[in-house]
Design a protein around this motif. Structure first.
Motif, mmCIF file in Angstrom:
data_model
loop_
_atom_site.group_PDB
_atom_site.id
_atom_site.type_symbol
_atom_site.label_atom_id
_atom_site.label_comp_id
_atom_site.label_asym_id
_atom_site.label_seq_id
_atom_site.Cartn_x
_atom_site.Cartn_y
_atom_site.Cartn_z
ATOM 1 N N ARG A 1 1.019 -1.224 0.049
ATOM 2 C CA ARG A 1 0.037 -0.313 0.060
ATOM 3 C C ARG A 1 1.062 1.254 -0.390
ATOM 4 N N LYS A 2 1.926 1.439 0.895
ATOM 5 C CA LYS A 2 3.239 2.342 0.332
ATOM 6 C C LYS A 2 3.318 3.327 -0.716
ATOM 7 N N GLU A 3 3.639 1.641 -1.049
ATOM 8 C CA GLU A 3 3.188 1.612 -3.366
ATOM 9 C C GLU A 3 2.450 2.075 -3.930
ATOM 10 N N LEU B 1 1.127 9.447 -4.923
ATOM 11 C CA LEU B 1 0.824 10.883 -4.544
ATOM 12 C C LEU B 1 1.325 11.358 -3.480
ATOM 13 N N ILE B 2 1.962 10.842 -2.774
ATOM 14 C CA ILE B 2 3.284 11.695 -1.676
ATOM 15 C C ILE B 2 4.057 12.741 -2.938
ATOM 16 N N GLU B 3 4.177 12.165 -3.758
ATOM 17 C CA GLU B 3 4.901 12.531 -5.151
ATOM 18 C C GLU B 3 4.353 13.745 -5.634
ATOM 19 N N TYR B 4 3.331 13.422 -5.901
ATOM 20 C CA TYR B 4 2.468 14.712 -6.579
ATOM 21 C C TYR B 4 2.510 15.656 -5.237
ATOM 22 N N ILE B 5 1.912 15.617 -4.060
ATOM 23 C CA ILE B 5 2.153 16.669 -3.471
ATOM 24 C C ILE B 5 3.195 17.301 -3.458
ATOM 25 N N GLU C 1 -3.684 5.010 6.014
ATOM 26 C CA GLU C 1 -3.344 5.865 4.746
ATOM 27 C C GLU C 1 -2.970 6.835 4.872
ATOM 28 N N LEU C 2 -3.935 7.536 4.679
ATOM 29 C CA LEU C 2 -3.572 9.084 4.296
ATOM 30 C C LEU C 2 -2.854 9.690 5.457
ATOM 31 N N TYR C 3 -2.768 9.431 6.490
ATOM 32 C CA TYR C 3 -1.694 10.119 7.502
ATOM 33 C C TYR C 3 -0.530 9.577 6.982
ATOM 34 N N PHE C 4 -0.433 8.515 6.777
ATOM 35 C CA PHE C 4 1.065 8.016 6.321
ATOM 36 C C PHE C 4 1.498 9.224 5.002
ATOM 37 N N VAL C 5 0.397 9.264 4.177
ATOM 38 C CA VAL C 5 0.858 9.956 3.043
ATOM 39 C C VAL C 5 1.132 11.662 3.643
ATOM 40 N N PHE C 6 0.420 12.078 4.006
ATOM 41 C CA PHE C 6 0.912 13.619 4.618
ATOM 42 C C PHE C 6 2.152 13.333 5.912
ATOM 43 N N SER C 7 1.913 12.364 6.211
ATOM 44 C CA SER C 7 3.628 12.436 7.100
ATOM 45 C C SER C 7 4.427 12.555 6.478
ATOM 46 N N GLN C 8 4.794 11.841 5.249
ATOM 47 C CA GLN C 8 6.144 12.479 4.526
ATOM 48 C C GLN C 8 6.190 13.577 3.754
ATOM 49 N N ILE C 9 5.880 14.354 3.864
ATOM 50 C CA ILE C 9 5.769 15.515 2.920
ATOM 51 C C ILE C 9 6.020 16.793 3.622
ATOM 52 N N LYS C 10 7.802 17.022 2.829
ATOM 53 C CA LYS C 10 8.616 17.974 3.853
ATOM 54 C C LYS C 10 8.865 19.855 3.176
#
Length: 203
Positions: A21-23, A28-32, A193-202
């Motif tokens: 699921r991370k893959e 989405l992480i890259e887009y944000i 999953e969305l928590y994980f997404v936004f937690s990765q944003i620098k």
């Protein structure tokens, strides 16, 4: 943020996401991240066939978690390949998880105001086509939350990215003893999953 919702997010933060699921959410992480790096608005349109369950859960949690992580200029939307209504159990489930929800109309397709913080603007939710005038018509990511919408919409006009992030439909449990449990489970899966997404944003 409302205390009960903050507590729910604290519990969500401890959930683990599988490598698979991370893959799935990596694009989405890259887009944000690209939007943050270039200081451009982040528009996310979550799309599912009826815009009644998964797309609304995704829209609401994404907007909430962007706020939680202090990521600015995030604007979340939802739509379908047809308009029906936001299923009432979705609002009930989110209310139980700490959101404050006000029903603003009582027709066949009610409008709901969903609040995650007493001072922040409410998220406006109702069922609509993905290309409804309420939604952006360019410079957004189309996130396909169900396989039928993904297959049925080979082209999303105006979308910069098309990202399949699919979830099982809790509708399968409507009218059963497991209904409450499964709606809560799906909401928390999407939130995790969305928590994980936004937690990765620098920032």
């Amino acid at each position: 943020m409302f205390q009960n919702l903050s507590s729910a997010i604290e519990r969500i933060s401890k959930n683990t996401i599988s490598i698979e699921r991370k893959e799935v959410v990596k694009p989405l992480i890259e887009y944000i991240q690209t939007k943050v790096d270039t200081q451009k608005p982040i528009r996310l349109n979550f799309i599912c066939t009826h815009n009644s369950r998964r797309s609304h859960l995704s829209q609401i949690w994404a907007q909430t978690l962007a706020f939680h992580f202090g990521i600015r200029n995030v604007f979340c939307y939802s739509g379908g390949t047809e308009a029906t209504a936001m299923f009432p159990k979705v609002g009930e489930t989110l209310s139980n998880q700490g959101f404050q929800i006000q029903q603003l109309s009582s027709d066949n397709n009610p409008i709901y105001a969903v609040k995650f913080d007493e001072n922040e603007a409410a998220i406006v939710c109702f069922s609509k086509m993905f290309d409804d005038a309420f939604n952006p018509n360019s410079e957004f990511a189309a996130i396909m939350t169900c396989s039928s919408a993904d297959a049925g919409c080979p082209f999303i006009a105006g979308a910069e990215k098309r990202l399949p992030i699919r979830y099982d439909d809790p509708k399968a449990f409507d009218g059963t003893e497991q209904m409450n449990e499964k709606y809560a489970e799906r909401s928390l899966e999407i939130a995790s999953e969305l928590y994980f997404v936004f937690s990765q944003i620098k920032k």
